[in-house]
Design a protein around this motif. Structure first.
Motif, PDB file in Angstrom:
ATOM      1  N   ALA A  15       0.977  -1.013  -0.017  1.00 59.56           N
ATOM      2  CA  ALA A  15      -0.092   0.158  -0.278  1.00 59.56           C
ATOM      3  C   ALA A  15       0.845   1.189  -0.055  1.00 59.56           C
ATOM      4  CB  ALA A  15      -0.780  -0.022   1.322  1.00 59.56           C
ATOM      5  N   ALA A  16       2.006   1.146   0.700  1.00 57.30           N
ATOM      6  CA  ALA A  16       2.790   2.332   0.858  1.00 57.30           C
ATOM      7  C   ALA A  16       3.507   2.600  -0.527  1.00 57.30           C
ATOM      8  CB  ALA A  16       3.992   2.368   2.104  1.00 57.30           C
ATOM      9  N   ALA A  17       3.961   1.400  -1.188  1.00 55.61           N
ATOM     10  CA  ALA A  17       4.775   1.619  -2.343  1.00 55.61           C
ATOM     11  C   ALA A  17       3.715   2.316  -3.571  1.00 55.61           C
ATOM     12  CB  ALA A  17       5.133   0.343  -2.675  1.00 55.61           C
ATOM     13  N   LEU A  18       2.393   1.546  -3.258  1.00 54.07           N
ATOM     14  CA  LEU A  18       1.384   2.046  -4.421  1.00 54.07           C
ATOM     15  C   LEU A  18       1.014   3.531  -4.361  1.00 54.07           C
ATOM     16  CD1 LEU A  18      -0.720  -0.855  -4.600  1.00 54.07           C
ATOM     17  CD2 LEU A  18       0.648  -0.167  -6.441  1.00 54.07           C
ATOM     18  N   ALA A  19       1.160   3.996  -2.954  1.00 57.79           N
ATOM     19  CA  ALA A  19       0.948   5.466  -2.659  1.00 57.79           C
ATOM     20  C   ALA A  19       1.786   6.133  -3.374  1.00 57.79           C
ATOM     21  CB  ALA A  19       0.582   5.522  -1.070  1.00 57.79           C
ATOM     22  N   VAL A  20       3.121   5.838  -2.890  1.00 57.23           N
ATOM     23  CA  VAL A  20       4.107   6.536  -3.597  1.00 57.23           C
ATOM     24  C   VAL A  20       4.273   6.741  -5.138  1.00 57.23           C
ATOM     25  CG1 VAL A  20       6.700   6.667  -3.935  1.00 57.23           C
ATOM     26  CG2 VAL A  20       5.757   6.062  -1.615  1.00 57.23           C
ATOM     27  N   PHE A  21       3.710   5.658  -5.805  1.00 57.17           N
ATOM     28  CA  PHE A  21       3.576   5.721  -7.163  1.00 57.17           C
ATOM     29  C   PHE A  21       2.414   6.672  -7.455  1.00 57.17           C
ATOM     30  CE2 PHE A  21       5.559   1.299  -7.567  1.00 57.17           C
ATOM     31  CZ  PHE A  21       6.681   1.816  -8.270  1.00 57.17           C
ATOM     32  N   TYR A  22       1.664   6.655  -6.995  1.00 53.35           N
ATOM     33  CA  TYR A  22       0.420   7.570  -7.215  1.00 53.35           C
ATOM     34  C   TYR A  22       0.829   9.030  -6.988  1.00 53.35           C
ATOM     35  CZ  TYR A  22      -4.329   9.847  -6.582  1.00 53.35           C
ATOM     36  OH  TYR A  22      -5.269  10.598  -6.665  1.00 53.35           O
ATOM     37  N   VAL A  23       1.158   9.369  -5.896  1.00 59.48           N
ATOM     38  CA  VAL A  23       1.808  10.745  -5.515  1.00 59.48           C
ATOM     39  C   VAL A  23       2.803  11.104  -6.639  1.00 59.48           C
ATOM     40  CG1 VAL A  23       3.166  12.280  -4.028  1.00 59.48           C
ATOM     41  CG2 VAL A  23       1.392  10.722  -3.226  1.00 59.48           C
ATOM     42  N   LEU A  24       3.522  10.282  -6.962  1.00 60.62           N
ATOM     43  CA  LEU A  24       4.641  10.422  -7.978  1.00 60.62           C
ATOM     44  C   LEU A  24       4.060  10.926  -9.310  1.00 60.62           C
ATOM     45  CD1 LEU A  24       7.810  10.420  -7.987  1.00 60.62           C
ATOM     46  CD2 LEU A  24       7.883   8.215  -8.903  1.00 60.62           C
ATOM     47  N   GLY A  25       2.810  10.065  -9.562  1.00 60.88           N
ATOM     48  CA  GLY A  25       2.000  10.521 -10.772  1.00 60.88           C
ATOM     49  C   GLY A  25       1.388  11.979 -10.965  1.00 60.88           C
ATOM     50  N   LEU A  26       1.201  12.274  -9.668  1.00 61.61           N
ATOM     51  CA  LEU A  26       0.573  13.676  -9.446  1.00 61.61           C
ATOM     52  C   LEU A  26       1.766  14.792  -9.667  1.00 61.61           C
ATOM     53  CD1 LEU A  26      -1.918  13.116  -6.673  1.00 61.61           C
ATOM     54  CD2 LEU A  26      -2.338  13.096  -9.121  1.00 61.61           C
ATOM     55  N   ILE A  27       2.857  14.531  -9.216  1.00 65.09           N
ATOM     56  CA  ILE A  27       3.778  15.493  -8.744  1.00 65.09           C
ATOM     57  C   ILE A  27       4.762  15.382  -9.947  1.00 65.09           C
ATOM     58  CG2 ILE A  27       3.441  16.106  -6.403  1.00 65.09           C
ATOM     59  CD1 ILE A  27       5.898  14.243  -6.004  1.00 65.09           C
ATOM     60  N   ALA A  28       5.200  14.265 -10.571  1.00 64.00           N
ATOM     61  CA  ALA A  28       6.148  13.953 -11.464  1.00 64.00           C
ATOM     62  C   ALA A  28       5.736  12.892 -12.508  1.00 64.00           C
ATOM     63  CB  ALA A  28       7.485  13.698 -10.981  1.00 64.00           C
ATOM     64  N   PRO A  29       4.606  13.254 -13.271  1.00 62.86           N
ATOM     65  CA  PRO A  29       4.159  12.181 -13.936  1.00 62.86           C
ATOM     66  C   PRO A  29       5.197  11.405 -15.058  1.00 62.86           C
ATOM     67  CG  PRO A  29       3.065  14.108 -14.756  1.00 62.86           C
ATOM     68  CD  PRO A  29       4.026  14.318 -13.365  1.00 62.86           C
ATOM     69  N   ARG A  30       6.231  12.344 -15.594  1.00 61.12           N
ATOM     70  CA  ARG A  30       7.166  11.661 -16.631  1.00 61.12           C
ATOM     71  C   ARG A  30       7.782  11.039 -15.943  1.00 61.12           C
ATOM     72  NH1 ARG A  30       9.755  12.019 -21.158  1.00 61.12           N
ATOM     73  NH2 ARG A  30      11.965  12.320 -21.291  1.00 61.12           N
ATOM     74  N   LEU A  31       8.386  11.342 -14.477  1.00 61.45           N
ATOM     75  CA  LEU A  31       9.182  10.131 -13.843  1.00 61.45           C
ATOM     76  C   LEU A  31       8.766   8.867 -13.503  1.00 61.45           C
ATOM     77  CD1 LEU A  31      11.897   9.696 -12.163  1.00 61.45           C
ATOM     78  CD2 LEU A  31      11.127  10.752 -10.331  1.00 61.45           C
TER      79      LEU A  31
END
Length: 341
Positions: free
Chosen positions: A286-302
């Motif tokens: 859940a923590a890893a998926l949350a990090v991926f989700y947040v990353l998609g919001l603030i740095a979608p290219r990364l």
């Protein structure tokens, strides 16, 4: 220059692996078992800190003579003391406390027997440094001890978490990921139960080496994957997860065998420990998926580069995972060889 870029995560992986191992600290262990009428044998293992015993002391129930520990000796891994105490009123209702534990960052496992062959285990932490030995341990006591131990073991098992993380990177389809996680859970539950109960056992060091090899396999799949055709672990993730989950289960069983099971309630202790492992594993996912989700919001290219086969970012992650696992594999193989020589 590009090759040099891919060497950096390998170097970081080796350094990280060394730091993880260098700072690992085994928990303390206190064992109290009957040695005769109102007499008990005490075994007390303190973790070693900078070559000296950790500044903690075992305080045994009042009314027991020789309740203070003798001077410990170093056995190559920890500082050990053994002595005999006499408790005219027995252990029931007495308090066991680890003085000084509140100033540390480690745990102490207390294993005691009220009667010969009726062992119970209790985990003490810096926030919970003592307990009163119950007259008749309940099911709630067993759950309260073994479920947190399972959570703690999986969250402290970097190799198990790295395997799960590699699966998260490799499997992009949500349903396939769900089946893979389920297969991993079922598999390690089976072998953990079989090994803990003594129905099927394997030596620990070779199992730990193969666990590292399983992570190297997933890292290889990450490096070589492309849009088409899909790799073996992507096509049949549940099969791969189940096969390697069987091996990881032996690793979980090794940790549980060191803790010990209460002879009076083995099924509940085993179930509670396994539930704790699953809670910890799901919390990590859940923590890893949350990090991926947040990353998609603030740095979608990364985020896109991390999930994109063949990208420099994805390859760096894969090499880092493989480098850490490779370091563990070599170290564990040398450990097996040194033990057999």
């Amino acid at each position: 220059m590009k090759r040099l870029l891919f060497l950096l995560p390998l170097l970081a992986a080796v350094v990280f692996s060394g730091q993880v191992l260098a700072h690992a600290l085994q928990p303390g262990y206190l064992e109290i078992k009957p040695a005769g009428a109102d007499t008990f044998q005490v075994l007390w293992r303190k973790p070693a800190v900078a070559g000296k015993p950790m500044a903690i002391e075992a305080e045994l129930p009042q009314g027991c003579d020789a309740a203070r520990e003798p001077v410990p000796t170093f056995d190559g891994a920890a500082w050990v003391a053994q002595w005999t105490i006499r408790c005219d009123r027995g252990l029931r209702g007495g308090e066991v406390r680890i003085r000084g534990l509140e100033a540390t960052q480690t745990d102490v496992l207390v294993r005691y027997e009220l009667e010969p062959g009726a062992a119970q285990t209790r985990r003490l932490t810096p926030d919970d440094t003592g307990f009163v030995i119950p007259h008749d341990p309940s099911t709630i006591d067993v759950i309260g001890t073994y479920l947190p131990l399972g959570v703690e073991h999986i969250l402290g098992g970097i190799d198990h978490l790295l395997f799960v993380f590699a699966m998260l990177l490799l499997i992009r389809d949500g349903w396939r990921l769900l089946w893979a996680v389920t297969a991993f859970t079922v598999a390690h539950s089976i072998t953990m139960a079989f090994a803990t109960l003594g129905w099927l056992t394997l030596p620990g060091p070779p199992v730990e080496a193969v666990i590292a090899l399983s992570i190297m396999f997933l890292a290889s799949e990450l490096v070589q994957r492309s849009e088409r055709p899909e790799r073996l672990a992507e096509l049949y993730p549940w099969t791969v997860s189940f096969a390697f989950g069987l091996l990881h289960g032996f690793g979980f069983a090794g940790a549980l065998s060191e803790i010990g099971l209460p002879d009076t309630d083995i099924p509940m202790a085993l179930f509670s420990f396994n539930v704790g492992v699953e809670i910890g594993q799901l919390a990590f996912i859940a923590a890893a998926l949350a990090v991926f989700y947040v990353l998609g919001l603030i740095a979608p290219r990364l985020r896109g580069l991390i999930r994109s086969p063949g990208s420099a970012v994805a390859l760096c992650l894969a090499y880092a995972i493989g480098g850490i696992a490779g370091f563990w594999f070599v170290e564990r193989v040398f450990g097996v060889v040194s033990m057999s020589s």
